[in-house]
Design a protein around this motif. Structure first.
Motif, PDB file in Angstrom:
ATOM      1  N   SER A 152       0.851  -1.190   0.000  1.00  0.00           N
ATOM      2  CA  SER A 152       0.000   0.000   0.000  1.00  0.00           C
ATOM      3  C   SER A 152       0.881   1.233   0.000  1.00  0.00           C
ATOM      4  O   SER A 152       1.959   1.241   0.601  1.00  0.00           O
ATOM      5  N   LEU A 153       0.429   2.262  -0.686  1.00  0.00           N
ATOM      6  CA  LEU A 153       1.193   3.508  -0.727  1.00  0.00           C
ATOM      7  C   LEU A 153       1.224   4.163   0.647  1.00  0.00           C
ATOM      8  O   LEU A 153       2.264   4.643   1.102  1.00  0.00           O
ATOM      9  N   SER A 154       0.091   4.149   1.332  1.00  0.00           N
ATOM     10  CA  SER A 154       0.014   4.795   2.645  1.00  0.00           C
ATOM     11  C   SER A 154       0.900   4.104   3.674  1.00  0.00           C
ATOM     12  O   SER A 154       1.287   4.709   4.673  1.00  0.00           O
ATOM     13  N   GLY A 155       1.252   2.831   3.423  1.00  0.00           N
ATOM     14  CA  GLY A 155       2.113   2.112   4.352  1.00  0.00           C
ATOM     15  C   GLY A 155       3.515   2.688   4.439  1.00  0.00           C
ATOM     16  O   GLY A 155       4.239   2.421   5.406  1.00  0.00           O
ATOM     17  N   LEU A 156       3.914   3.475   3.434  1.00  0.00           N
ATOM     18  CA  LEU A 156       5.247   4.087   3.433  1.00  0.00           C
ATOM     19  C   LEU A 156       5.205   5.578   3.750  1.00  0.00           C
ATOM     20  O   LEU A 156       6.253   6.225   3.776  1.00  0.00           O
ATOM     21  N   ARG A 157       4.011   6.104   3.983  1.00  0.00           N
ATOM     22  CA  ARG A 157       3.885   7.539   4.228  1.00  0.00           C
ATOM     23  C   ARG A 157       4.663   7.936   5.481  1.00  0.00           C
ATOM     24  O   ARG A 157       4.677   7.218   6.477  1.00  0.00           O
ATOM     25  N   ASP A 158       5.324   9.068   5.410  1.00  0.00           N
ATOM     26  CA  ASP A 158       6.170   9.623   6.479  1.00  0.00           C
ATOM     27  C   ASP A 158       7.467   8.846   6.666  1.00  0.00           C
ATOM     28  O   ASP A 158       8.266   9.184   7.544  1.00  0.00           O
ATOM     29  N   ARG A 159       7.687   7.807   5.865  1.00  0.00           N
ATOM     30  CA  ARG A 159       8.931   7.041   5.986  1.00  0.00           C
ATOM     31  C   ARG A 159       9.784   7.109   4.723  1.00  0.00           C
ATOM     32  O   ARG A 159      10.994   7.295   4.799  1.00  0.00           O
ATOM     33  N   VAL A 175       6.270  10.280  -5.651  1.00  0.00           N
ATOM     34  CA  VAL A 175       5.447  10.712  -4.520  1.00  0.00           C
ATOM     35  C   VAL A 175       6.364  10.917  -3.316  1.00  0.00           C
ATOM     36  O   VAL A 175       7.157  10.025  -2.982  1.00  0.00           O
ATOM     37  N   ASP A 176       6.268  12.071  -2.666  1.00  0.00           N
ATOM     38  CA  ASP A 176       7.159  12.324  -1.529  1.00  0.00           C
ATOM     39  C   ASP A 176       6.643  11.650  -0.258  1.00  0.00           C
ATOM     40  O   ASP A 176       5.597  10.988  -0.259  1.00  0.00           O
ATOM     41  N   ARG A 177       7.372  11.828   0.842  1.00  0.00           N
ATOM     42  CA  ARG A 177       7.029  11.144   2.093  1.00  0.00           C
ATOM     43  C   ARG A 177       5.662  11.549   2.635  1.00  0.00           C
ATOM     44  O   ARG A 177       5.031  10.791   3.370  1.00  0.00           O
ATOM     45  N   ARG A 178       5.221  12.736   2.291  1.00  0.00           N
ATOM     46  CA  ARG A 178       3.920  13.216   2.773  1.00  0.00           C
ATOM     47  C   ARG A 178       2.761  12.732   1.902  1.00  0.00           C
ATOM     48  O   ARG A 178       1.604  13.027   2.188  1.00  0.00           O
ATOM     49  N   GLY A 179       3.101  12.022   0.820  1.00  0.00           N
ATOM     50  CA  GLY A 179       2.050  11.513  -0.056  1.00  0.00           C
ATOM     51  C   GLY A 179       1.646  12.481  -1.147  1.00  0.00           C
ATOM     52  O   GLY A 179       0.577  12.334  -1.744  1.00  0.00           O
ATOM     53  N   THR A 180       2.513  13.454  -1.443  1.00  0.00           N
ATOM     54  CA  THR A 180       2.225  14.460  -2.463  1.00  0.00           C
ATOM     55  C   THR A 180       2.944  14.119  -3.765  1.00  0.00           C
ATOM     56  O   THR A 180       4.121  13.737  -3.750  1.00  0.00           O
ATOM     57  N   VAL A 181       2.248  14.255  -4.882  1.00  0.00           N
ATOM     58  CA  VAL A 181       2.861  14.024  -6.195  1.00  0.00           C
ATOM     59  C   VAL A 181       3.844  15.156  -6.478  1.00  0.00           C
ATOM     60  O   VAL A 181       3.480  16.334  -6.470  1.00  0.00           O
ATOM     61  N   ARG A 182       5.104  14.804  -6.741  1.00  0.00           N
ATOM     62  CA  ARG A 182       6.129  15.815  -6.975  1.00  0.00           C
ATOM     63  C   ARG A 182       6.632  15.850  -8.414  1.00  0.00           C
ATOM     64  O   ARG A 182       7.230  16.842  -8.834  1.00  0.00           O
ATOM     65  N   TRP A 183       6.388  14.769  -9.164  1.00  0.00           N
ATOM     66  CA  TRP A 183       6.965  14.706 -10.518  1.00  0.00           C
ATOM     67  C   TRP A 183       6.230  13.640 -11.309  1.00  0.00           C
ATOM     68  O   TRP A 183       5.916  12.568 -10.787  1.00  0.00           O
ATOM     69  N   ILE A 184       5.924  13.946 -12.575  1.00  0.00           N
ATOM     70  CA  ILE A 184       5.278  12.994 -13.479  1.00  0.00           C
ATOM     71  C   ILE A 184       6.052  13.000 -14.789  1.00  0.00           C
ATOM     72  O   ILE A 184       6.334  14.067 -15.351  1.00  0.00           O
ATOM     73  N   HIS A 185       6.382  11.818 -15.268  1.00  0.00           N
ATOM     74  CA  HIS A 185       7.142  11.716 -16.519  1.00  0.00           C
ATOM     75  C   HIS A 185       6.537  10.620 -17.383  1.00  0.00           C
ATOM     76  O   HIS A 185       6.271   9.511 -16.906  1.00  0.00           O
ATOM     77  N   VAL A 186       6.344  10.912 -18.660  1.00  0.00           N
ATOM     78  CA  VAL A 186       5.784   9.958 -19.614  1.00  0.00           C
ATOM     79  C   VAL A 186       6.869   9.543 -20.600  1.00  0.00           C
ATOM     80  O   VAL A 186       7.565  10.391 -21.163  1.00  0.00           O
ATOM     81  N   GLY A 187       7.022   8.229 -20.790  1.00  0.00           N
ATOM     82  CA  GLY A 187       8.003   7.726 -21.747  1.00  0.00           C
ATOM     83  C   GLY A 187       9.334   7.388 -21.096  1.00  0.00           C
ATOM     84  O   GLY A 187       9.512   7.472 -19.882  1.00  0.00           O
TER      85      GLY A 187
END
Length: 200
Positions: free
Chosen positions: A79-86, A170-182
């Motif tokens: 789960s993504l939330s399982g790594l939040r803050d870590r 996705v950073d430690r706080r669960g925020t999208v920081r970067w998106i790359h296609v290709g």
């Protein structure tokens, strides 16, 4: 005479039934082919261009990353939330049939030490393929990043992924920081961002 007429009538009926069955089979085959083409074109296209974007559909840089719970290739829950803050998480959406995905995987393996040093967990999210096919590919390629199974492509849909490969950081706080296609022919932008995240 009656027997002859019945024989002719029965043969005609069987012929009509056979023709009807053949039409049904052709219709079913056409329907399956149409669905397959729709899936390939709409959902899992290889990229015609490569670059960083600010949004994938409704998902935007700076927004909260959609949480998900699934399993990895070894059957362990993820789960993504399982790594939040870590840890920060780099999601790589891919498929076995996608040549640019293979190029991207090679690039990420070259960056492995840097990813680990900056505390980034890599999830390679397979886009809905059968686990045995994914396992065969991963074993042959020696891909030892954690492979996540996107059954039914529910994660891909939540993230607005319609082109492979696609990466979302996705950073430690669960925020999208970067998106790359290709594919990622130049890694400078990602490397700089990794080091900024490590200092936050």
């Amino acid at each position: 005479m009656n027997e002859l007429a019945e024989t002719v009538h029965g043969g005609a009926a069987r012929g009509a039934a056979g023709a009807g069955l053949a039409k049904l089979v052709l219709f079913f085959a056409f329907a399956v082919f149409t669905v397959w083409i729709h899936y390939q074109v709409k959902f899992v296209r290889a990229p015609t261009w490569t670059g960083t974007v600010q949004a994938l559909g409704a998902l935007r840089v700076g927004a909260r990353a959609p949480d998900f719970t699934t399993s990895d290739l070894d059957g362990h829950p993820v789960s993504l939330s399982g790594l939040r803050d870590r840890k920060a998480v780099l999601l790589e959406f891919w498929a076995t049939w996608c040549p640019p995905c293979r190029m991207l995987k090679a690039t990420l393996h070259e960056m492995r030490s840097e990813l680990e040093a900056t505390g980034v967990e890599v999830f390679t999210v397979n886009a809905g393929e059968p686990p045995d096919r994914v396992r065969a590919f991963v074993d042959k390629a020696g891909d030892d990043f954690r492979t996540v199974l996107d059954n039914g492509r529910t994660i891909s849909v939540r993230y607005g992924v319609r082109t492979l490969p696609t990466m979302v950081l996705v950073d430690r706080r669960g925020t999208v920081r970067w998106i790359h296609v290709g594919h990622l022919p130049e890694t400078g932008e990602l490397r700089d961002l990794l080091h900024r995240l490590a200092g936050e």
